[in-house]
Design a protein around this motif. Structure first.
Motif, PDB file in Angstrom:
ATOM      1  N   TRP A  49      -5.298   3.222 -11.422  1.00  0.00           N
ATOM      2  CA  TRP A  49      -5.411   4.632 -11.014  1.00  0.00           C
ATOM      3  C   TRP A  49      -5.074   5.550 -12.185  1.00  0.00           C
ATOM      4  O   TRP A  49      -5.765   6.553 -12.420  1.00  0.00           O
ATOM      5  N   TYR A  67      -1.761   0.707  -9.495  1.00  0.00           N
ATOM      6  CA  TYR A  67      -1.181   1.950 -10.025  1.00  0.00           C
ATOM      7  C   TYR A  67      -1.719   2.259 -11.420  1.00  0.00           C
ATOM      8  O   TYR A  67      -2.156   3.388 -11.700  1.00  0.00           O
ATOM      9  N   SER A 107       0.739   4.183  -2.863  1.00  0.00           N
ATOM     10  CA  SER A 107       0.490   5.577  -2.487  1.00  0.00           C
ATOM     11  C   SER A 107       1.623   6.478  -2.961  1.00  0.00           C
ATOM     12  O   SER A 107       1.393   7.580  -3.481  1.00  0.00           O
ATOM     13  N   ARG A 108       2.854   6.017  -2.792  1.00  0.00           N
ATOM     14  CA  ARG A 108       4.016   6.796  -3.212  1.00  0.00           C
ATOM     15  C   ARG A 108       4.026   6.973  -4.739  1.00  0.00           C
ATOM     16  O   ARG A 108       4.356   8.052  -5.249  1.00  0.00           O
ATOM     17  N   ASP A 148       0.830  -1.215   0.000  1.00  0.00           N
ATOM     18  CA  ASP A 148       0.000   0.000   0.000  1.00  0.00           C
ATOM     19  C   ASP A 148       0.862   1.261   0.000  1.00  0.00           C
ATOM     20  O   ASP A 148       0.523   2.256  -0.649  1.00  0.00           O
ATOM     21  N   GLU A 190       1.437   7.054  -6.750  1.00  0.00           N
ATOM     22  CA  GLU A 190       0.394   8.004  -7.139  1.00  0.00           C
ATOM     23  C   GLU A 190       0.803   9.440  -6.800  1.00  0.00           C
ATOM     24  O   GLU A 190       0.631  10.354  -7.616  1.00  0.00           O
ATOM     25  N   SER A 191       1.360   9.647  -5.611  1.00  0.00           N
ATOM     26  CA  SER A 191       1.742  11.015  -5.222  1.00  0.00           C
ATOM     27  C   SER A 191       2.916  11.523  -6.052  1.00  0.00           C
ATOM     28  O   SER A 191       2.947  12.688  -6.461  1.00  0.00           O
TER      29      SER A 191
END
Length: 641
Positions: A402, A399, A292-293, A288, A295-296
């Motif tokens: 997204w 990923y 998250s990394r 996770d 996407e950011s």
């Protein structure tokens, strides 16, 4: 001031927008469309006041013949760039998505430590000296360093187009490295050159990380890399050469596959890893966290790209961002704790010796020690990078799902992972490059690490040499305090394990005996057994017992009397056994004689019968012969005629 024909510029900008995979909407991303228009205006001849300039050997407009048509599986593997040349050959590299492998050259690693090894790995490696190599430490290190299973040629033939190399020099030879030494670099470069010779429209990017080299050594290494990829290799940043007007740094916002091919067929770009930015973070060690990394970081890169386009409206010149490729690293880093945990999990108590060194790295393995000694179930961690890749496949799925839901955000120019065959990495890259939707990734699911329960047998194999080393890391405290610490943190610990740990820490037999008795409440007989199991001699144990008070002081004298009684009883039993054996032998001998006598009698009788039968047969034979002779004589007598 030059006046350009705006209509073809707008048309091309619009086409780029569509190729980007997003519907055209005048109200969205106007800044992006405008920046593309400005960039394109630099590449379209002006209607009036043309400026004649010297031809640039890297000019993408140089004639490149159309490639032959590609059919079959080659469209998705070894010739995918050629197969889609019309769609991607003249696109800026910033608009492509290139499939890559992480630590591409680690498909084969020797058990030799490399200069780039981290402190944690060096600690484990140093523990695995000749005496301890059986613990499998170095094989475990290799399993946690091998990131790919295919050779460089096999990776390229499978569609990979960005090769990630770590290069070191040992004893004058260049090697691929990742904690351990791999193949010589010349082997990998030969694979690349042969692939490019066989596939004239494919381009290979090489991300080069030079490890533990001085500036002079790095200069020499770059020359070696270019020479061994000739005639295809070109190194960036380029050295300044008189008469060469091509840029020192590549401009990925303008450079294309066609321009690379037009530049003397330099289709192997050797790039310093400074040209790449990524989402990698040592702190993000969960699936996770990596997602998250990703996407950011992608969002941040998109913002930087937009700001860059705005800046270029003013200057019209390439910037640092134009010379950078964003690399989406879709793999899960291994934390130092999990690195050690995987080793404990794989080897059980055999691994505990190595923890003497790991303790100095401030890693708390008490929960895992409980698992080892009690056989408790726990959430397993990957014990090699293949398991890690299988257990984090959802990074790719989440990923790119997204990304598909955010069509206006910048796409990565490079995507990579460990064991790339675990996910459809090449297909994803091709689809993004040609402006098509990402393929369905619903089938890409994590594969759990095999469940493992460490039973007592597993935990105690090889415990003597290893718990000795394990106990050493806790040395420096009082023996009884250490005993209580082990008992508190390893519930269910037995006397032999506790005793071995205390003995290994260097405490005398008396201290060890007293501590085991105090902590585990063993009787004198039980304690004597434990101390003998862990290697103490009788005189050491007897001396220790003398100081331990009632129940222990007279243990050996009482034990001596009991031993004498037992010895006498044993002698009596042995004597009786001998007598019974003698009687049995006598009976057996008599029976044997009788059987032999009966056998002789039967043999004699058989001989007599055989003789009589032979005599009868002889007489019968003589009679038959006599009759035959008489018959012959009569037949020959002429008087009968």
């Amino acid at each position: 001031m030059q006046i350009c024909n705006e209509e073809p510029i707008r048309t091309l900008a619009y086409q780029l927008w569509l190729d980007r995979g997003a519907p055209f909407d005048n109200t969205q991303d106007i800044d992006w469309l405008e920046s593309e228009r400005i960039i394109l205006s630099r590449s379209i001849d002006p209607v009036i006041d043309p400026v004649v300039s010297e031809p640039d050997e890297t000019d993408s407009s140089a004639e490149v013949p159309a490639p032959p048509e590609v059919t079959g599986s080659a469209r998705r593997t070894n010739k995918w760039m050629q197969a889609h040349w019309e769609q991607i050959g003249f696109k800026p590299l910033k608009e492509l998505c290139l499939p890559s492998t992480h630590d591409s050259g680690t498909y084969r690693l020797d058990l030799k430590l490399a200069p780039d090894a981290a402190d944690l790995i060096k600690t484990l490696y140093d523990y695995a000296d000749t005496d301890n190599n059986a613990t499998g430490v170095r094989k475990y290190i290799r399993g946690m360093a091998v990131c790919q299973s295919l050779t460089i040629r096999e990776q390229l033939d499978s569609g990979i187009r960005v090769i990630d190399l770590r290069v070191c020099k040992v004893d004058g030879v260049y090697y691929c490295c990742h904690a351990l030494l791999g193949d010589e670099i010349r082997v990998l470069l030969k694979d690349m050159a042969e692939f490019l010779a066989a596939n004239p429209y494919e381009v290979v990017f090489v991300k080069v990380g030079l490890k533990e080299m001085s500036d002079a050594e790095e200069t020499e290494a770059w020359s070696y890399l270019v020479e061994n990829t000739a005639p295809y290799g070109i190194k960036y940043p380029k050295d300044k050469v008189e008469g060469d007007k091509s840029p020192i740094d590549p401009d990925f916002s303008m450079e294309t596959l066609a321009s690379l091919k037009a530049n003397k067929d330099r289709r192997c770009l050797l790039l310093s890893d400074d040209y790449f930015s990524s989402n990698y973070s040592e702190e993000m060690t969960t699936t996770d966290g990596v997602i998250s990394r990703l996407e950011s970081k992608t969002t941040d890169i998109d913002g930087e790209e937009r700001a860059n386009r705005e800046a270029k409206r003013e200057s019209g010149k390439p910037t640092a961002i134009d010379r950078r490729l964003f690399e989406a690293q879709c793999f899960r880093p291994t934390s130092p704790f999990n690195y050690g945990a995987g080793y404990i999990q794989a080897e059980g108590a055999i691994s505990l010796g190595a923890l003497a060194g790991l303790a100095g790295l401030s890693l708390n393995y008490v929960p895992l020690l409980k698992t080892v000694f009690k056989g408790d179930e726990h959430t397993p961690v990957p014990a090699n990078l293949h398991e890690n890749a299988q257990n984090s496949r959802s990074i790719v799925r989440e990923y790119f799902t997204w990304l598909a839901g955010n069509p206006h955000i910048a796409r990565p120019q490079v995507i990579n992972c460990d064991y790339f065959q675990e996910v459809p990495l090449v297909d994803i890259a091709i689809q993004i490059s040609i402006g098509q939707p990402v393929p369905d990734l619903s089938g890409v699911q994590d594969i759990p690490v095999p469940e493992l329960r460490m039973d007592w047998f597993t935990a105690t194999v090889g415990w003597v040499p290893n718990l000795v080393a394990f106990a050493a890391m806790l040395a420096g405290v009082g023996c009884c305090d250490l005993g209580r610490y082990l008992d508190d943190n390893i519930p269910g610990i037995t006397g032999d394990v506790l005793g071995a740990a205390l003995k290994g820490a260097g405490y005398a037999c008396g201290e060890v005996a007293q501590t085991i008795h105090t902590v585990l409440k063993l009787t004198a007989d039980e304690l004597n057994t434990v101390l003998r199991q862990i290697g103490y001699a009788s005189d050491e144990i007897e001396q220790a017992f003398v100081t331990m008070g009632e129940g222990f002081v007279d243990f050996f004298s009482d034990a001596g009397e009991e031993a004498e009684r037992i010895a006498l009883e044993a002698a009596r039993v042995a004597e009786e056994a001998a007598r019974q054996a003698e009687n049995a032998a006598r009976i057996a001998a008599a029976e044997t004689a009788r059987v032999a006598e009966e056998a002789a009698r039967q043999a004699e009788e058989a001989a007599r019968i055989a003789a009589r039968e032979a005599e009868r047969i002889a007489r019968e034979a003589a009679r038959v012969a006599e009759d035959a002779a008489r018959a012959t004589a009569n037949a020959l007598n002429p008087t009968r005629w």
